[in-house]
Write a protein that holds these residues in place. Structure first.
Motif, PDB file in Angstrom:
ATOM      1  N   ASP A   1       0.856  -1.182   0.000  1.00 58.77           N
ATOM      2  CA  ASP A   1       0.000   0.000   0.000  1.00 58.77           C
ATOM      3  C   ASP A   1       0.894   1.235   0.000  1.00 58.77           C
ATOM      4  OD1 ASP A   1      -1.682   2.138   0.534  1.00 58.77           O
ATOM      5  OD2 ASP A   1      -2.815   1.086   2.085  1.00 58.77           O
ATOM      6  N   PRO A   2       0.905   2.019  -1.102  1.00 53.46           N
ATOM      7  CA  PRO A   2       1.808   3.170  -1.182  1.00 53.46           C
ATOM      8  C   PRO A   2       1.590   4.191  -0.068  1.00 53.46           C
ATOM      9  CG  PRO A   2       0.705   2.792  -3.284  1.00 53.46           C
ATOM     10  CD  PRO A   2       0.105   1.867  -2.297  1.00 53.46           C
ATOM     11  N   ALA A   3       0.351   4.425   0.324  1.00 55.24           N
ATOM     12  CA  ALA A   3       0.067   5.425   1.359  1.00 55.24           C
ATOM     13  C   ALA A   3       0.690   5.039   2.696  1.00 55.24           C
ATOM     14  CB  ALA A   3      -1.438   5.610   1.513  1.00 55.24           C
ATOM     15  N   LYS A   4       0.808   3.757   2.969  1.00 53.89           N
ATOM     16  CA  LYS A   4       1.363   3.290   4.248  1.00 53.89           C
ATOM     17  C   LYS A   4       2.876   3.470   4.331  1.00 53.89           C
ATOM     18  CE  LYS A   4      -2.538   1.373   5.671  1.00 53.89           C
ATOM     19  NZ  LYS A   4      -3.284   0.894   6.682  1.00 53.89           N
ATOM     20  N   ILE A   5       3.499   3.740   3.176  1.00 55.82           N
ATOM     21  CA  ILE A   5       4.950   3.961   3.171  1.00 55.82           C
ATOM     22  C   ILE A   5       5.278   5.359   2.639  1.00 55.82           C
ATOM     23  CG2 ILE A   5       5.569   1.516   3.065  1.00 55.82           C
ATOM     24  CD1 ILE A   5       6.093   1.967   0.025  1.00 55.82           C
ATOM     25  N   ASN A   6       4.371   6.287   2.880  1.00 54.64           N
ATOM     26  CA  ASN A   6       4.543   7.696   2.537  1.00 54.64           C
ATOM     27  C   ASN A   6       4.735   7.931   1.037  1.00 54.64           C
ATOM     28  OD1 ASN A   6       4.597  10.427   3.196  1.00 54.64           O
ATOM     29  ND2 ASN A   6       6.824  10.446   3.325  1.00 54.64           N
ATOM     30  N   LEU A   7       3.986   7.200   0.226  1.00 53.66           N
ATOM     31  CA  LEU A   7       3.976   7.415  -1.220  1.00 53.66           C
ATOM     32  C   LEU A   7       2.530   7.543  -1.690  1.00 53.66           C
ATOM     33  CD1 LEU A   7       6.748   4.903  -2.342  1.00 53.66           C
ATOM     34  CD2 LEU A   7       6.906   7.392  -2.243  1.00 53.66           C
ATOM     35  N   GLY A   8       1.783   8.419  -1.049  1.00 56.17           N
ATOM     36  CA  GLY A   8       0.348   8.525  -1.285  1.00 56.17           C
ATOM     37  C   GLY A   8      -0.066   9.442  -2.415  1.00 56.17           C
ATOM     38  N   PHE A   9       0.878  10.031  -3.141  1.00 59.65           N
ATOM     39  CA  PHE A   9       0.547  10.937  -4.243  1.00 59.65           C
ATOM     40  C   PHE A   9       0.863  10.237  -5.557  1.00 59.65           C
ATOM     41  CE2 PHE A   9       1.191  14.276  -7.322  1.00 59.65           C
ATOM     42  CZ  PHE A   9       0.205  15.199  -7.016  1.00 59.65           C
TER      43      PHE A   9
ATOM     44  N   ALA B   1       5.655  11.129  -2.511  1.00 65.08           N
ATOM     45  CA  ALA B   1       5.046  11.394  -1.204  1.00 65.08           C
ATOM     46  C   ALA B   1       3.886  12.380  -1.270  1.00 65.08           C
ATOM     47  CB  ALA B   1       6.103  11.899  -0.221  1.00 65.08           C
ATOM     48  N   ASP B   2       4.076  13.498  -1.982  1.00 64.78           N
ATOM     49  CA  ASP B   2       3.069  14.559  -1.946  1.00 64.78           C
ATOM     50  C   ASP B   2       3.267  15.488  -3.143  1.00 64.78           C
ATOM     51  OD1 ASP B   2       5.361  16.015  -1.235  1.00 64.78           O
ATOM     52  OD2 ASP B   2       4.829  16.056   0.888  1.00 64.78           O
ATOM     53  N   LEU B   3       2.455  16.540  -3.218  1.00 64.76           N
ATOM     54  CA  LEU B   3       2.528  17.468  -4.342  1.00 64.76           C
ATOM     55  C   LEU B   3       3.892  18.150  -4.461  1.00 64.76           C
ATOM     56  CD1 LEU B   3       1.202  18.782  -6.769  1.00 64.76           C
ATOM     57  CD2 LEU B   3       0.165  20.450  -5.218  1.00 64.76           C
ATOM     58  N   PRO B   4       4.483  18.662  -3.362  1.00 64.83           N
ATOM     59  CA  PRO B   4       5.825  19.251  -3.510  1.00 64.83           C
ATOM     60  C   PRO B   4       6.861  18.246  -4.037  1.00 64.83           C
ATOM     61  CG  PRO B   4       4.851  19.971  -1.445  1.00 64.83           C
ATOM     62  CD  PRO B   4       3.938  18.905  -2.014  1.00 64.83           C
TER      63      PRO B   4
END
Length: 148
Positions: free
Chosen positions: A55-63, A109-112
Motif C-alpha cells: 500500500d503506497p500510502a502506508k509507506i509515505n507514497l500517497g501521491f 510522497a506529496d505534491l511538492p
C-alpha cells in the motif's frame, strides 16, 4: 498450456504465497506434477515473478500522477525508454500507439515531491516535447488479475 496450467495461474494471481501443497490440492494434482508444472511456467516466462502488494500510502507514497509524454521526434525514443526504466518513482510506463507517445504512472510522497520530480527528472528526460499530468484522486482498482 492446458486447463490445469490456467487453474494454477488463477490461484497464484489470487495468492502468490500459496504453498505448492495447497496449490496441488486446489488444482487436483499430486505434489510432484504440480511442482513440475510450476517450474515449467516459471522457466518459460509465463510466471515472471512473485512480489508483495504494498500500500503506497502506508509507506509515505500517497501521491500519484499519470503523465502523458509526447516526444519531439523518434531519435530519442530508446534513450527515453532507458531513462524511464531507471526511475524508481515511475512505477508503470506504457508506449502508446498514436499521440501521446507514452503514459507514465508516477508515485511520490506529496505534491511538492511531485513538483520536484517533474522539474528535475521528467522535464530532463531525453527528447521530451510535452508533458501533461493528471493527478489520481482515488484508485478504484489496481493490481488487476489477467482473465485466465
Amino acid at each position: 498450456m492446458d486447463g490445469i496450467d490456467r487453474a494454477i495461474l488463477r490461484h497464484l494471481q489470487e495468492d502468490g504465497r500459496m504453498t505448492a501443497t495447497a496449490l496441488a490440492q486446489e488444482v487436483g494434482l499430486t505434489l510432484a506434477p504440480c511442482h513440475r508444472r510450476l517450474r515449467e511456467l516459471e522457466t518459460s516466462g509465463v510466471i515472471r515473478g512473485y512480489r508483495a502488494d504494498v500500500d503506497p500510502a502506508k509507506i509515505n507514497l500517497g501521491f500519484e500522477a499519470l503523465v502523458f509524454v509526447t516526444l519531439k521526434d523518434r531519435q530519442n525514443m530508446k534513450a527515453f525508454e532507458i531513462e524511464v526504466t531507471k526511475s524508481a518513482q515511475i512505477v508503470d510506463a506504457q508506449r502508446l500507439f498514436g499521440d501521446p507517445d507514452f503514459l507514465l504512472r508516477v508515485v511520490v510522497a506529496d505534491l511538492p515531491a511531485y513538483q520536484h520530480f517533474y522539474d528535475e527528472v521528467l522535464i530532463a528526460l531525453p527528447g521530451v516535447e510535452k508533458l501533461t499530468s493528471t493527478i489520481v484522486m482515488k484508485n478504484l482498482k489496481s493490481g488487476g488479475r489477467l482473465p485466465i
